[in-house]
Scaffold this motif. Structure first.
Motif, PDB file in Angstrom:
ATOM      1  N   ARG B 111       0.847  -1.190   0.000  1.00  0.00           N
ATOM      2  CA  ARG B 111       0.000   0.000   0.000  1.00  0.00           C
ATOM      3  C   ARG B 111       0.891   1.251   0.000  1.00  0.00           C
ATOM      4  NH1 ARG B 111      -5.149  -1.743   1.393  1.00  0.00           N
ATOM      5  NH2 ARG B 111      -5.110  -3.847   2.238  1.00  0.00           N
ATOM      6  N   LEU B 150      -6.206   7.437   0.126  1.00  0.00           N
ATOM      7  CA  LEU B 150      -5.119   7.045  -0.765  1.00  0.00           C
ATOM      8  C   LEU B 150      -4.038   6.255  -0.041  1.00  0.00           C
ATOM      9  CD1 LEU B 150      -4.451   9.921  -3.225  1.00  0.00           C
ATOM     10  CD2 LEU B 150      -4.320   7.503  -3.709  1.00  0.00           C
ATOM     11  N   ASP B 152      -4.221   3.818   1.772  1.00  0.00           N
ATOM     12  CA  ASP B 152      -4.424   2.378   1.700  1.00  0.00           C
ATOM     13  C   ASP B 152      -4.576   1.857   0.267  1.00  0.00           C
ATOM     14  OD1 ASP B 152      -4.243   1.876   4.399  1.00  0.00           O
ATOM     15  OD2 ASP B 152      -6.319   2.502   4.750  1.00  0.00           O
ATOM     16  N   ALA B 153      -4.318   2.713  -0.725  1.00  0.00           N
ATOM     17  CA  ALA B 153      -4.467   2.270  -2.113  1.00  0.00           C
ATOM     18  C   ALA B 153      -3.185   1.585  -2.584  1.00  0.00           C
ATOM     19  CB  ALA B 153      -4.781   3.472  -3.001  1.00  0.00           C
ATOM     20  N   TYR B 154      -3.337   0.720  -3.575  1.00  0.00           N
ATOM     21  CA  TYR B 154      -2.169   0.097  -4.204  1.00  0.00           C
ATOM     22  C   TYR B 154      -1.761   0.920  -5.419  1.00  0.00           C
ATOM     23  CZ  TYR B 154      -2.733  -3.964  -1.262  1.00  0.00           C
ATOM     24  OH  TYR B 154      -2.803  -4.792  -0.184  1.00  0.00           O
ATOM     25  N   ARG B 157      -3.820   1.497  -8.703  1.00  0.00           N
ATOM     26  CA  ARG B 157      -5.053   2.279  -8.664  1.00  0.00           C
ATOM     27  C   ARG B 157      -4.830   3.733  -9.058  1.00  0.00           C
ATOM     28  NH1 ARG B 157      -9.591  -0.408  -8.719  1.00  0.00           N
ATOM     29  NH2 ARG B 157      -9.558  -2.228  -7.372  1.00  0.00           N
TER      30      ARG B 157
END
Lengths: 278, 542
Positions: B111, B150, B152-154, B157
């Motif tokens: 992440r 954001l 926690d976004a990969y 994305r």
């Protein structure tokens, strides 16, 4: 850098090439070195090796010369290895190229067909095929080819799939070249390296498969083969070790040599791996 | 530590190339200084050694490339003499770097927030809670929307611009004194590039950092640089204040580079094309349906949405847009490399959309294409002669005639006839693109689609290839559809420009109309984002 120099950088590959060259030379010279039929009894049975200079590797229980058997067996092994691999590569390249280039439903169909062959254990199928068609050199070659083309087809399909979308292939479409022409003159030459590498390793597998078939008594009755020699020697293992050890060594060295050469070809032809070893 | 020492000083740096290369040094006697709070732009074409000096500063050179002479002084300490352990302490803490391709620099399985926190953790900074606070702060600082989400976004994305912002956040995590940016905006769209440049300038001012900014684009230099160093073949040939180097270049190489920067032609020199209509595109649509398995509904991407335009003989139509605007799809539909869903493409009066591949093949020779990548568009296993004669051969010309034609073509595009027996690998990018043009011309087409045909080339080569295209068009009276993301290039070569966004042509007109009086809001955004808009390269070398 030239291809030969790249190949020669891999020491193992050069050693493999030397061993392989020796095996080929022995196979080629077999009729001159041992003009007599290797099946004939020529000496005292069960003569140990290194005792009688006429039979340096000894004789078996029927007095047949082990050295002659190995020399003639080399011919069978190499012949079957090369021919069955060529047939398998031809089938694999044909199906893989069509599947990868055309894609769509035909690709699905061909790949399910390929998977059908891959789900059956290769050796069991080879035994079955040889048993059905009665053991002969042709049926053995056919059986080995039938069980070994699927990986080639998958490899070639993958190469064609990626190369198909490359710009130089699109350029060939734009200048109006026909589909088959694009497949064979534009894409195939660029897919040759992995095919050659896979093919060289398949020769080794084919030799092993043939030996295993002969060991089980499914070899060609008219041709002396390494696998048959080991099979015949298995009941005498404790009394006459040389009967199985020398053909076994022959198989080991040949297969090892081909694998080393294949590895060397892979290193030399695959630009991603260049400079991998210092 | 002497306080008057510059922040970073590169002195007489030599990096030899391994034996057998075309020159002995990748970097030869390079010297430049970077002061606190300034942006130094290192400009040069590919192979000039500009990235190599940056990697030397970071201690990131591969093992077979080791500096033999010179010093890299960071606040008076020579970085080249530091051990690997000492260097790792400096990396990130004192000097941070951002790269051209943010996707390959981010771990795809981690992440975003964890990756930034990791930088702090590796350098033993704070505890878990303070690190979390700092991550949120950084994400906010680099202008990412909704940091909490954001975090926690990969990486997959995120858009390209957002990824670059994440990279910048990571680089800033430890408040370094120097930021090394190696072509950080080259892979981005113009509007995103403008935002990232703005961001870099903002944080540089806020933190008072020194920024070493490496680029090939003089427009970007004009926008961002305080000082400029120009590199050619491993040497720094000219350096000075940005205004001096850009407006009064002294070294001939700098002058050549600046003269090659694409710029608008004077409208007066061009007569409006008046040839007969060659290609009419009417209401063309193309929809992609990616994804979509057994249970999921496919996404729908309208790559082309009701596109219409007309092209005359002898006219160049520029199709301009950012990535994903559908401009390449348009080119590929016209050549029937992709099939259109609806609409008409009338080529010399005949609609080619309903033709089957077999019916269309005889027509193919009239519509040719010059591809983007000069390295991927030529078959590496064929000689140039074979590449050039394949087209005529496929259209029924005899082998000897085709080879004779290939020789003529090589001369036409300014290559030596001896090239005929050589392989593409032996040519430079610009020469390869000439071969690509020659291949397209081998069939005497009346329409040429050039898809980003000069984007992969250095500016000076780009200028030559543009010149060649223009000259050939006048001589052969062909229609050209010139697809590009670079408005400056389009302005230089095109008679008319069509601006595409989300599969639609939102505006079209002459370069003067599009540039000076853009009607659509998107066109205005694009024009405003052109790097170096307020700098006139022609005045500099006039």
């Amino acid at each position: 850098m030239s291809f030969l120099r790249l190949f020669a950088r891999n020491k193992g590959a050069v050693i493999g090439l030397v061993i392989l060259g020796t095996v080929v030379a022995i196979a080629a010279a077999a009729p001159l070195l041992y003009p007599e039929d290797p099946w004939r009894s020529v000496g005292r049975p069960l003569l140990p090796p290194f005792e009688n200079l006429r039979f340096p590797l000894g004789t078996d229980m029927l007095g047949r010369d082990i050295a002659a058997g190995i020399a003639h067996g080399a011919r069978v092994s190499l012949l079957i290895g090369l021919v069955s691999t060529s047939v398998a590569v031809l089938i694999g390249v044909g199906l893989g190229a069509v599947a990868g280039f055309l894609g769509g439903r035909l690709d699905d169909l061909l790949m399910r067909f390929t998977e059908f062959f891959q789900t059956i254990p290769a050796f069991a199928m080879a035994i079955l095929l040889v048993a059905i068609f009665t053991p002969s050199i042709a049926s053995i070659i056919l059986a080995i080819a039938v069980v070994s083309w699927p990986p080639v087809a998958r490899l070639v399909r993958g190469e064609f799939l990626t190369l198909r979308s490359r710009e130089f292939v699109q350029a060939a479409v734009v200048i109006g070249q026909s589909g088959p022409r694009i497949m064979f003159s534009q894409i195939l030459p660029n897919a040759m390296s992995p095919i050659i590498v896979a093919g060289s390793l398949m020769v080794a597998t084919a030799i092993l498969t043939e030996s295993s078939l002969s060991f089980l008594g499914l070899g060609d009755r008219n041709m002396m083969s390494w696998g048959f020699m080991i099979g015949a020697a298995r009941t005498m293992l404790r009394d006459a070790w040389w009967m199985s050890v020398f053909p076994g060594l022959a198989i080991l060295l040949t297969v090892l040599a081909i694998n080393l050469v294949g590895e060397g070809l892979n290193d030399a032809m695959n630009p991603h791996l260049r400079g991998r070893r210092a | 530590m002497p306080t008057d020492a510059p922040l970073l000083q590169v002195e007489g740096l030599h990096i030899p190339l391994p034996g057998g290369s075309e020159r002995t040094y990748a970097v030869e006697d390079a010297s430049y200084t970077l002061a606190n709070g300034e942006i130094l732009c290192l400009v040069g074409e590919s192979g000039s050694g500009k990235s190599m000096t940056a990697n030397a500063i970071m201690g990131l050179l591969p093992e077979h490339l080791t500096p033999t002479r010179g010093r890299i002084l960071f606040r008076g300490r020579d970085l080249l003499t530091l051990s690997e352990a000492e260097l790792s302490r400096e990396r990130g803490r004192s000097i941070a770097m951002i790269f051209q391709e943010p996707l390959s620099a981010l771990n795809p399985l981690m992440r975003i927030g964890d990756q930034i926190a990791e930088v702090l953790e590796v350098h033993g900074e704070g505890d878990r809670a303070t690190r979390e606070r700092r991550v949120a702060e950084l994400l906010d600082f680099v202008g990412l929307p909704d940091p909490a989400l954001l975090r926690d976004a990969y990486p997959f994305r995120l858009s390209g611009g957002q990824r670059q912002r994440v990279m910048i956040a990571m680089a800033l995590a430890l408040e370094p004194a120097i930021l090394v940016a190696d072509e950080p905006t080259t892979a981005l769209d113009v509007t995103t590039q403008a935002q990232i440049l703005e961001l870099i300038r903002r944080i540089q001012r806020a933190k008072g950092m020194g920024v070493l900014f490496i680029t090939h684009d003089f427009g970007v230099v004009a926008d961002i640089a305080d000082r400029v160093a120009v590199m050619e073949k491993g040497r720094v040939v000219e350096q000075g204040r940005a205004a001096d180097v850009l407006d009064r270049p002294r070294h001939p190489y700098t002058r050549r580079l600046i003269a090659a920067v694409p710029h608008r032609e004077d409208a007066a020199t061009k007569a409006p094309p008046s040839g007969p209509s060659l290609l009419e595109v009417r209401n063309l649509s193309k929809t992609y349906r990616p994804g979509g398995g057994l249970f999921t509904r496919p996404r729908v991407v309208r790559a082309l949405d009701d596109v219409s335009f007309t092209l005359r003989r002898g006219e160049t139509l520029g199709v301009v847009g950012e990535s994903g605007s559908g401009k390449s799809t348009l080119g590929r539909c016209i050549l029937k490399l992709l099939s259109a869903d609806a609409g008409e493409i009338r080529f010399q009066g005949r609609d080619i959309v309903p033709l089957s591949p077999r019916q269309f093949r005889p027509l193919r020779r009239h519509l040719q294409m010059v591809f983007q990548d000069p390295f991927a568009s030529l078959n590496p296993r064929q000689t140039v002669g074979r590449i050039l004669s394949d087209g005529p051969r496929a259209n029924g010309v005899s082998a000897t005639a085709a080879v004779a034609r290939a020789r003529e073509l090589l001369e036409l595009v300014g290559l030596d006839a001896s090239a005929i027996d050589r392989y593409p690998g032996e040519f430079s990018g610009g020469q390869r693109q000439r071969i690509g043009i020659a291949r397209a011309l081998a069939l005497d087409p009346s329409l040429l689609v050039a898809d980003e045909s000069v984007s992969a080339l250095d500016v000076s080569v780009q200028a030559q290839v543009l010149e060649l295209l223009k000259e050939l068009q006048v001589r052969l009276d062909i229609g050209i559809i010139f697809i590009t993301h670079d408005l400056r290039v389009a302005a230089q070569i095109c008679d008319r420009i069509a601006v595409m966004q989300n599969g639609r042509i939102v505006e079209s007109g002459t370069p003067a109309q599009v540039f000076d009086a853009p009607e659509h809001a998107y066109t205005r955004r694009l024009v405003d984002a052109i790097p170096g808009l307020h700098w006139d390269p022609r005045a500099a070398v006039a």
